[in-house]
Design a protein around this motif. Structure first.
Motif, PDB file in Angstrom:
ATOM      1  N   MET A 161       0.825  -1.156   0.202  1.00  0.00           N
ATOM      2  CA  MET A 161       0.066   0.012  -0.040  1.00  0.00           C
ATOM      3  C   MET A 161       0.923   1.347   0.050  1.00  0.00           C
ATOM      4  SD  MET A 161      -3.324  -0.666   0.056  1.00  0.00           S
ATOM      5  CE  MET A 161      -4.069   0.710   0.459  1.00  0.00           C
ATOM      6  N   LEU A 162       0.401   2.272  -0.462  1.00  0.00           N
ATOM      7  CA  LEU A 162       1.084   3.669  -0.455  1.00  0.00           C
ATOM      8  C   LEU A 162       0.637   4.052   0.860  1.00  0.00           C
ATOM      9  CD1 LEU A 162       0.319   4.896  -4.221  1.00  0.00           C
ATOM     10  CD2 LEU A 162       2.474   3.901  -3.236  1.00  0.00           C
ATOM     11  N   PRO A 163       1.446   4.974   1.275  1.00  0.00           N
ATOM     12  CA  PRO A 163       1.348   5.834   2.656  1.00  0.00           C
ATOM     13  C   PRO A 163       0.051   6.629   2.578  1.00  0.00           C
ATOM     14  CG  PRO A 163       3.233   6.775   1.438  1.00  0.00           C
ATOM     15  CD  PRO A 163       2.862   5.590   0.643  1.00  0.00           C
ATOM     16  N   ASN A 164      -0.641   6.613   3.661  1.00  0.00           N
ATOM     17  CA  ASN A 164      -1.944   7.622   3.957  1.00  0.00           C
ATOM     18  C   ASN A 164      -2.905   7.718   2.840  1.00  0.00           C
ATOM     19  OD1 ASN A 164      -0.579   8.392   6.425  1.00  0.00           O
ATOM     20  ND2 ASN A 164       0.649   9.713   5.374  1.00  0.00           N
ATOM     21  N   ASN A 165      -3.153   6.331   2.034  1.00  0.00           N
ATOM     22  CA  ASN A 165      -4.144   6.366   1.236  1.00  0.00           C
ATOM     23  C   ASN A 165      -3.493   7.398  -0.119  1.00  0.00           C
ATOM     24  OD1 ASN A 165      -5.928   4.486   2.309  1.00  0.00           O
ATOM     25  ND2 ASN A 165      -6.565   6.200   3.612  1.00  0.00           N
ATOM     26  N   LYS A 166      -2.447   7.515  -0.307  1.00  0.00           N
ATOM     27  CA  LYS A 166      -1.825   8.280  -1.465  1.00  0.00           C
ATOM     28  C   LYS A 166      -2.013   7.672  -2.627  1.00  0.00           C
ATOM     29  CE  LYS A 166      -0.541  12.136   0.657  1.00  0.00           C
ATOM     30  NZ  LYS A 166      -0.859  13.537   0.516  1.00  0.00           N
ATOM     31  N   LYS A 167      -1.950   8.555  -3.852  1.00  0.00           N
ATOM     32  CA  LYS A 167      -2.028   7.726  -5.112  1.00  0.00           C
ATOM     33  C   LYS A 167      -0.685   8.351  -6.047  1.00  0.00           C
ATOM     34  CE  LYS A 167      -7.023   7.066  -5.116  1.00  0.00           C
ATOM     35  NZ  LYS A 167      -7.399   7.782  -3.549  1.00  0.00           N
ATOM     36  N   ILE A 168      -0.458   7.361  -7.138  1.00  0.00           N
ATOM     37  CA  ILE A 168       0.421   7.956  -8.099  1.00  0.00           C
ATOM     38  C   ILE A 168      -0.347   8.140  -9.319  1.00  0.00           C
ATOM     39  CG2 ILE A 168       2.307   7.110  -9.315  1.00  0.00           C
ATOM     40  CD1 ILE A 168       2.872   7.115  -6.496  1.00  0.00           C
ATOM     41  N   TYR A 169      -0.076   9.323 -10.092  1.00  0.00           N
ATOM     42  CA  TYR A 169      -0.751   9.653 -11.061  1.00  0.00           C
ATOM     43  C   TYR A 169       0.048   9.721 -12.448  1.00  0.00           C
ATOM     44  CZ  TYR A 169      -4.701  11.053  -8.153  1.00  0.00           C
ATOM     45  OH  TYR A 169      -5.670  11.071  -7.357  1.00  0.00           O
ATOM     46  N   PHE A 170      -0.524   9.590 -13.675  1.00  0.00           N
ATOM     47  CA  PHE A 170       0.141   9.494 -14.785  1.00  0.00           C
ATOM     48  C   PHE A 170      -0.621  10.095 -15.865  1.00  0.00           C
ATOM     49  CE2 PHE A 170       0.981   5.676 -12.309  1.00  0.00           C
ATOM     50  CZ  PHE A 170       2.433   5.421 -12.190  1.00  0.00           C
ATOM     51  N   ALA A 171       0.081  10.946 -16.804  1.00  0.00           N
ATOM     52  CA  ALA A 171      -0.628  11.654 -17.669  1.00  0.00           C
ATOM     53  C   ALA A 171       0.406  11.753 -19.024  1.00  0.00           C
ATOM     54  CB  ALA A 171      -1.286  13.120 -17.317  1.00  0.00           C
ATOM     55  N   SER A 172      -0.121  12.028 -20.212  1.00  0.00           N
ATOM     56  CA  SER A 172       0.792  12.142 -21.433  1.00  0.00           C
ATOM     57  C   SER A 172       0.134  12.835 -22.416  1.00  0.00           C
ATOM     58  CB  SER A 172       1.114  10.847 -21.851  1.00  0.00           C
ATOM     59  OG  SER A 172       2.056  10.707 -22.941  1.00  0.00           O
ATOM     60  N   ASP A 173       0.693  13.156 -23.401  1.00  0.00           N
ATOM     61  CA  ASP A 173       0.455  13.642 -24.570  1.00  0.00           C
ATOM     62  C   ASP A 173      -0.780  14.842 -24.698  1.00  0.00           C
ATOM     63  OD1 ASP A 173       1.533  11.856 -27.102  1.00  0.00           O
ATOM     64  OD2 ASP A 173       1.407  10.598 -25.142  1.00  0.00           O
TER      65      ASP A 173
ATOM     66  N   PHE B 195      -8.727  12.907 -22.660  1.00  0.00           N
ATOM     67  CA  PHE B 195      -8.559  13.510 -21.520  1.00  0.00           C
ATOM     68  C   PHE B 195      -8.331  12.401 -20.443  1.00  0.00           C
ATOM     69  CE2 PHE B 195     -10.791  16.724 -24.176  1.00  0.00           C
ATOM     70  CZ  PHE B 195      -9.676  17.548 -23.774  1.00  0.00           C
ATOM     71  N   THR B 196      -7.696  11.339 -20.680  1.00  0.00           N
ATOM     72  CA  THR B 196      -7.535  10.321 -19.854  1.00  0.00           C
ATOM     73  C   THR B 196      -6.130  10.180 -18.970  1.00  0.00           C
ATOM     74  OG1 THR B 196      -6.799   8.942 -21.935  1.00  0.00           O
ATOM     75  CG2 THR B 196      -8.753   8.360 -20.996  1.00  0.00           C
ATOM     76  N   TYR B 197      -6.259   9.528 -17.667  1.00  0.00           N
ATOM     77  CA  TYR B 197      -4.941   9.690 -17.088  1.00  0.00           C
ATOM     78  C   TYR B 197      -4.965   8.240 -16.329  1.00  0.00           C
ATOM     79  CZ  TYR B 197      -8.147  10.815 -13.217  1.00  0.00           C
ATOM     80  OH  TYR B 197      -8.973  10.928 -12.413  1.00  0.00           O
ATOM     81  N   GLY B 198      -3.783   7.725 -15.719  1.00  0.00           N
ATOM     82  CA  GLY B 198      -3.687   6.763 -14.859  1.00  0.00           C
ATOM     83  C   GLY B 198      -3.524   7.033 -13.637  1.00  0.00           C
ATOM     84  N   VAL B 199      -4.106   6.033 -12.555  1.00  0.00           N
ATOM     85  CA  VAL B 199      -3.872   6.461 -11.179  1.00  0.00           C
ATOM     86  C   VAL B 199      -3.607   4.876 -10.761  1.00  0.00           C
ATOM     87  CG1 VAL B 199      -6.451   6.116 -11.074  1.00  0.00           C
ATOM     88  CG2 VAL B 199      -5.094   7.314  -9.188  1.00  0.00           C
ATOM     89  N   PHE B 200      -2.843   4.971  -9.755  1.00  0.00           N
ATOM     90  CA  PHE B 200      -2.393   3.735  -8.924  1.00  0.00           C
ATOM     91  C   PHE B 200      -2.549   4.239  -7.445  1.00  0.00           C
ATOM     92  CE2 PHE B 200       1.124   1.252  -6.818  1.00  0.00           C
ATOM     93  CZ  PHE B 200       0.673  -0.044  -7.078  1.00  0.00           C
ATOM     94  N   ASP B 201      -3.312   3.127  -6.976  1.00  0.00           N
ATOM     95  CA  ASP B 201      -3.713   3.358  -5.422  1.00  0.00           C
ATOM     96  C   ASP B 201      -2.866   2.322  -4.579  1.00  0.00           C
ATOM     97  OD1 ASP B 201      -4.804   0.854  -5.920  1.00  0.00           O
ATOM     98  OD2 ASP B 201      -6.826   1.498  -5.497  1.00  0.00           O
ATOM     99  N   GLY B 202      -1.854   1.638  -5.129  1.00  0.00           N
ATOM    100  CA  GLY B 202      -0.962   0.847  -4.279  1.00  0.00           C
ATOM    101  C   GLY B 202      -1.420  -0.551  -4.349  1.00  0.00           C
ATOM    102  N   GLU B 203      -2.567  -0.668  -5.036  1.00  0.00           N
ATOM    103  CA  GLU B 203      -2.982  -2.145  -5.596  1.00  0.00           C
ATOM    104  C   GLU B 203      -3.177  -2.461  -6.955  1.00  0.00           C
ATOM    105  OE1 GLU B 203      -6.392  -3.388  -2.957  1.00  0.00           O
ATOM    106  OE2 GLU B 203      -5.265  -3.217  -1.194  1.00  0.00           O
ATOM    107  N   LYS B 204      -3.858  -1.344  -7.401  1.00  0.00           N
ATOM    108  CA  LYS B 204      -4.177  -1.620  -9.116  1.00  0.00           C
ATOM    109  C   LYS B 204      -3.945  -0.170  -9.599  1.00  0.00           C
ATOM    110  CE  LYS B 204      -8.976  -1.297  -8.542  1.00  0.00           C
ATOM    111  NZ  LYS B 204     -10.457  -1.707  -8.720  1.00  0.00           N
ATOM    112  N   LEU B 205      -3.814  -0.483 -10.908  1.00  0.00           N
ATOM    113  CA  LEU B 205      -3.907   0.748 -11.884  1.00  0.00           C
ATOM    114  C   LEU B 205      -4.989   0.942 -12.610  1.00  0.00           C
ATOM    115  CD1 LEU B 205      -0.591   2.380 -13.484  1.00  0.00           C
ATOM    116  CD2 LEU B 205      -2.874   2.109 -14.856  1.00  0.00           C
ATOM    117  N   GLU B 206      -5.555   1.984 -12.765  1.00  0.00           N
ATOM    118  CA  GLU B 206      -6.851   2.213 -13.567  1.00  0.00           C
ATOM    119  C   GLU B 206      -6.479   3.138 -14.454  1.00  0.00           C
ATOM    120  OE1 GLU B 206     -10.727   0.952 -11.202  1.00  0.00           O
ATOM    121  OE2 GLU B 206      -9.659   2.463 -10.190  1.00  0.00           O
TER     122      GLU B 206
END
Length: 251
Positions: free
Chosen positions: A1-13, A234-245
């Motif tokens: 898990m990521l700390p404190n319910n944080k998320k990783i965000y991804f965007a491109s182009d 206008f899409t982006y990726g988000v990883f919550d520590g368990e899965k990426l959507e």
């Protein structure tokens, strides 16, 4: 898990500036609104290239415009949130402006990361995989120090106008193609991802460049992810520590 319910965000182009600065301005505003939204719980933000439709840094000059995006990135980075930038085929000619002015590291090729026990291979995606030999040859010319040295001697007004024209008009330079799924066997970044997995395991292989949002299983517990774009999707990726959507901003 990521700390404190944080998320990783991804965007491109995002391709800001295309087809004209005026036409891309609403997209720039929307992207700034997205940055304002994700900064609330971001552990890190990854930008996978082609933020601008063209970017060239002279020694004392950078392209006019994009103040809101650059200012927002500076604000977020100053708040302590890491931002990682990967050079795309439209912003190949970056030097050290992002590093010095924004404190944002710039990567010229793929890079590996680990978050929440998951492994990531991240890059823009241009020039990878089989085929596309014309673009690969042209990229070698573009990134050669002599090419950049010659281009730098053009007056910025001339250089920028020429580059913007070529970026929009020349498909070989832009790497643009019809945004449609080619089938798993013909998606060259899918094939590239499968080859990378032959030598090392990754949970996620994340790229941009194709402008088509998709997640495809490429191995056991491994997924190829293309982030889409900020032109039509206008899409982006988000990883919550368990899965990426993949998500769409505004929906």
């Amino acid at each position: 898990m990521l700390p404190n319910n944080k998320k990783i965000y991804f965007a491109s182009d995002q391709h800001f500036g295309a087809p004209t600065p005026e036409a891309s301005f609403p997209r720039e505003q929307k992207f700034v609104a997205w940055l304002d939204e994700v900064k609330k719980d971001a552990e890190a933000i990854f930008l996978l290239g082609d933020l601008f439709d063209f970017w060239f840094e002279y020694k004392t000059v950078v392209p006019k415009g994009f103040v809101r995006v650059l200012g927002k990135l500076a604000e977020i980075r100053d708040s302590g949130i890491p931002i990682y930038f990967f050079v795309g085929n439209h912003d190949l000619w970056m030097n050290d402006y992002f590093q010095k002015e924004l404190n944002i590291p710039v990567y010229l090729d793929n890079e590996e990361f680990t978050f929440g026990g998951k492994t990531f291979l991240i890059g823009h995606g241009d020039g990878k995989g089989p085929g596309d030999k014309g673009y690969k040859r042209m990229k070698k010319v573009f990134v050669h120090p002599i090419s950049k040295w010659i281009y730098r001697w053009l007056h910025p007004d001339i250089g920028m106008k020429l580059a913007q024209y070529l970026s929009v008009k020349n498909k070989l330079i832009s790497g643009s193609e019809d945004v449609k799924f080619l089938g798993e066997e013909n998606e060259w970044l899918v094939q590239y991802s499968k080859r990378k997995l032959e030598t090392k395991h990754y949970n996620y292989l994340i790229f941009g460049h194709r402008h088509l949002p998709m997640i495809i299983s490429v191995g056991e517990n491994s997924e190829y992810v293309n982030l889409g774009d900020w032109i039509g999707y206008f899409t982006y990726g988000v990883f919550d520590g368990e899965k990426l959507e993949l998500k769409t901003f505004g929906n």
